[in-house]
Design an enzyme around this catalytic site. Structure first.
Site, PDB file in Angstrom:
ATOM      1  N   GLY A  92      17.082  13.678  12.720  1.00 61.36           N
ATOM      2  CA  GLY A  92      15.882  13.882  11.839  1.00 61.36           C
ATOM      3  C   GLY A  92      15.848  15.671  11.836  1.00 61.36           C
ATOM      4  N   CYS A  95      21.967  12.069  17.842  1.00 63.70           N
ATOM      5  CA  CYS A  95      21.551  13.079  17.886  1.00 63.70           C
ATOM      6  C   CYS A  95      20.109  13.073  17.792  1.00 63.70           C
ATOM      7  CB  CYS A  95      21.506  13.744  15.494  1.00 63.70           C
ATOM      8  SG  CYS A  95      21.525  15.746  15.753  1.00 63.70           S
ATOM      9  N   TYR A  96      18.470  13.303  17.302  1.00 63.94           N
ATOM     10  CA  TYR A  96      17.233  13.522  17.328  1.00 63.94           C
ATOM     11  C   TYR A  96      17.583  12.037  18.071  1.00 63.94           C
ATOM     12  CZ  TYR A  96      12.115  13.550  16.105  1.00 63.94           C
ATOM     13  OH  TYR A  96      10.662  13.611  16.830  1.00 63.94           O
ATOM     14  N   HIS A 148      27.358  13.088  14.737  1.00 66.37           N
ATOM     15  CA  HIS A 148      26.310  12.277  13.957  1.00 66.37           C
ATOM     16  C   HIS A 148      27.620  11.311  13.520  1.00 66.37           C
ATOM     17  CE1 HIS A 148      22.727  13.503  12.585  1.00 66.37           C
ATOM     18  NE2 HIS A 148      23.146  14.711  13.423  1.00 66.37           N
ATOM     19  N   GLU A 208      28.201   9.074  11.845  1.00 70.03           N
ATOM     20  CA  GLU A 208      28.659   8.054  10.472  1.00 70.03           C
ATOM     21  C   GLU A 208      28.585   9.006   9.137  1.00 70.03           C
ATOM     22  OE1 GLU A 208      25.774   9.567  12.173  1.00 70.03           O
ATOM     23  OE2 GLU A 208      23.958  10.162  10.672  1.00 70.03           O
ATOM     24  N   ASP A 254      25.843   2.267 -12.927  1.00 68.69           N
ATOM     25  CA  ASP A 254      24.641   1.809 -11.533  1.00 68.69           C
ATOM     26  C   ASP A 254      23.587   0.706 -13.071  1.00 68.69           C
ATOM     27  OD1 ASP A 254      25.651   3.747 -10.222  1.00 68.69           O
ATOM     28  OD2 ASP A 254      24.146   5.097 -10.723  1.00 68.69           O
ATOM     29  N   LYS A 283      26.792   4.158  -4.697  1.00 63.06           N
ATOM     30  CA  LYS A 283      27.705   3.874  -6.750  1.00 63.06           C
ATOM     31  C   LYS A 283      28.688   2.843  -6.114  1.00 63.06           C
ATOM     32  CE  LYS A 283      27.737   7.350  -9.719  1.00 63.06           C
ATOM     33  NZ  LYS A 283      26.764   6.004 -10.719  1.00 63.06           N
TER      34      LYS A 283
END
Ligand code: XMP
Length: 521
Positions: A60, A87-88, A176, A178, A235, A377
């Site tokens: 965050g 992290c946060y 991070h 991710e 999409d 996507k």
């Protein structure tokens, strides 16, 4: 938010990081169902259902030391549910269990080398020779660790970069895992899910499809009609196919010709969709209204809002003639949301209003169906593949809803649109002919509001500059410029200058995202 169709799920508590959705993506890619909830929503929850097998606390933008910073009561989480803080989330966990976070104004941003200090289930297979490269983005750091927590890894700037409370199954990382820049980051999630939470892999594309179809069938009643805003992009095309499968009789697909499309696009879309959807496919010619309303408008945000409003007005007018239309279906993706507004109500900062989101008027008469609004996507492409959507549609580069309007910085007119369409067509045709289109995530031309002097034959020219943009990316959230062979880019540039009236200079954009965005506006 997708409702749980699975007997096991992981909850991600969002504290507002720009990359929270990448956590969800990593988990879904590993075949596990997850839900993203805002920390305020978590604070209101009294209990979790039994299907919750793990909880992740996101990063965050705030400092945990700030009085108004988002906080949660971690003791509300059942003792047997494993927790991973990022992290946060790492600092929150440390503060909560009695550790101390040190305030810092200095940011550690970018790659860092991590050194393994102790073996852990979380990091099984993550390090090579006790070292790994990870991506950091923080200012504050944990200064004193809580009792019962062990240090698993350190970097030179973060002494406590991975922490573990083995008995309580709480893990946290300052970096991070991710983001794609963290080497082997997926291993952290793999270990958390399958070694620590002990969940099974059972969330497949077919499950996702049937989940969405069930939800649509549940929402749309007998005679109610769904208006699908079909642009012919990946999409909305996949969305139309999905709706066709779910509620064929209730579906009306509408393609709006804004006059801001690429060359030949309207004709091509008509050919493909008339064939498939027959009488439930409509084309509305709205070229004049778009041109009129955008006249002399230079501000990118104003352009986007105007375009969004015209779209909605067109759809609302259409519904006046078709009384049973109760829903508007849009192919909105997660990145469209994250860059337009704070998705789960967390304090994410706004980058630009995507036309199908930020442009929506406050009082919408139609209810929205946006089944891809938590997806990227490439995930939508995979769903499209499972639904046998035409390869031509699936493999097209993304094209933004506001179309060429945001590729002509400054004011727009018919002449500029025509110049840009010609340049863009040459660029894309050349990429396909050279067999490099498929290696590029997105490529397009931009017409700059700058005229420069040139010389052609024996005459002086005074014409526009065209910028070419080509990027590689995985999900559009970050991107690198495409490294052309010199010969390719110079031959393409020559063709544009020689063949397009109104352009006498071509430049190539070598900005990555961040700091640039992919589109110029
Ligand atoms: P940026 O420019 O924000 O774009 O880096 C990321 C991706 O999103 C596309 N884009 C849009 N798509 N409506 C859309 O449907 C929009 O308003 C919009 N703006 C940007 C962009 O083309 C890129 O693929």
């Amino acid at each position: 938010m997708l409702m749980s169709q699975s007997d096991q799920k992981v909850i991600i508590i969002d504290f507002g990081s720009q990359v929270t959705q990448l956590i969800a993506r990593q988990i879904r890619e590993l075949g596990v169902y997850c839900e993203l909830i805002n920390y305020k929503f978590f604070n209101k929850l009294n209990k979790f259902d039994k299907s919750v097998k793990g909880i992740i606390l996101s990063g965050g933008p705030k400092s945990t030391l700030n009085k108004s910073a988002p906080k949660i009561n971690i003791s509300k989480i059942n003792q047997n549910i494993p927790i991973l803080g990022i992290c946060y989330g790492h600092q929150l966990i440390s503060n909560f269990f009695g550790g101390k976070t040190k305030f810092s104004k200095k940011k550690e941003f970018g790659n860092a080398t991590l050194f393994e200090k102790k073996k852990s289930l979380l990091t099984n297979g993550f390090f090579k020779n006790k070292i790994n490269t990870v991506w950091m983005s923080h200012s504050d750091s944990v200064d004193i660790i809580p009792r019962k927590f062990k240090v698993i890894a350190s970097s030179s700037n973060s002494k406590f970069a991975i922490l573990e409370h083995k008995e309580r199954k709480i893990y946290s990382t300052q970096f991070h895992p991710e983001v794609f820049h963290t080497n082997n980051g997926k291993k952290i999630f793999f270990n958390f899910l399958f070694k620590i939470c002990n969940v099974r892999k059972n969330w497949t594309d077919n499950k996702k499809i049937s989940n969405i179809i069930n939800k649509i069938k549940f929402s749309v009643k007998n005679n109610e009609k769904v208006l699908c805003a079909l642009s012919g992009g990946v999409d909305s095309s996949v969305l139309a196919h999905l709706l066709f499968k779910a509620i064929k009789r209730n579906l009306i697909c509408v393609y709006v010709d804004t006059g801001l499309m690429r060359m030949g696009e309207t004709e091509e879309i008509n050919r493909i969709f008339k064939n498939k959807f027959k009488k439930s496919f409509y084309i509305i010619n709205a070229k004049n209204i778009f041109l009129k309303k955008l006249k002399n408008i230079s501000d990118p945000e104003k352009k986007r809002k105007i375009i969004g409003n015209i779209f909605i007005k067109i759809f609302e007018n259409f519904t006046k003639k078709n009384k049973n239309i109760k829903f508007l279906a849009q192919g909105t993706l997660y990145p469209d949301l994250i860059e337009s507004k704070s998705f789960s109500g967390s304090p994410t900062s706004i980058i630009k209003s995507h036309h199908n989101v930020g442009g929506l008027p406050k009082k919408m008469k139609l209810k929205l169906i946006e089944p891809f609004n938590e997806m990227f996507k490439d995930e939508v492409r995979k769903i499209g593949k499972s639904l046998n959507v035409d390869q031509y549609l699936l493999n097209r580069h993304p094209f933004p809803g506001p179309g060429l309007a945001i590729r002509i910085p400054g004011s727009i007119d018919k002449k500029k649109i025509n110049i840009l369409q010609n340049a863009d067509k040459i660029f894309i045709d050349e990429l396909k002919a050279r067999n490099i289109y498929k290696n590029i995530w997105q490529a397009f031309a931009v017409l700059l509001p700058v005229k420069t002097v040139g010389v052609m034959g024996d005459s002086r020219t005074y014409d526009y500059v065209c910028a070419l943009r080509a990027v590689t990316s995985i999900d559009g959230m970050t991107a690198d410029y495409y490294n052309f062979k010199h010969k390719d880019i110079s031959e393409i540039s020559n063709r544009i200058i020689n063949e397009v009236n109104g352009i006498n200079r071509v430049v190539y954009d070598i900005t990555s995202k961040p700091p640039g965005t992919i589109e110029w506006e």
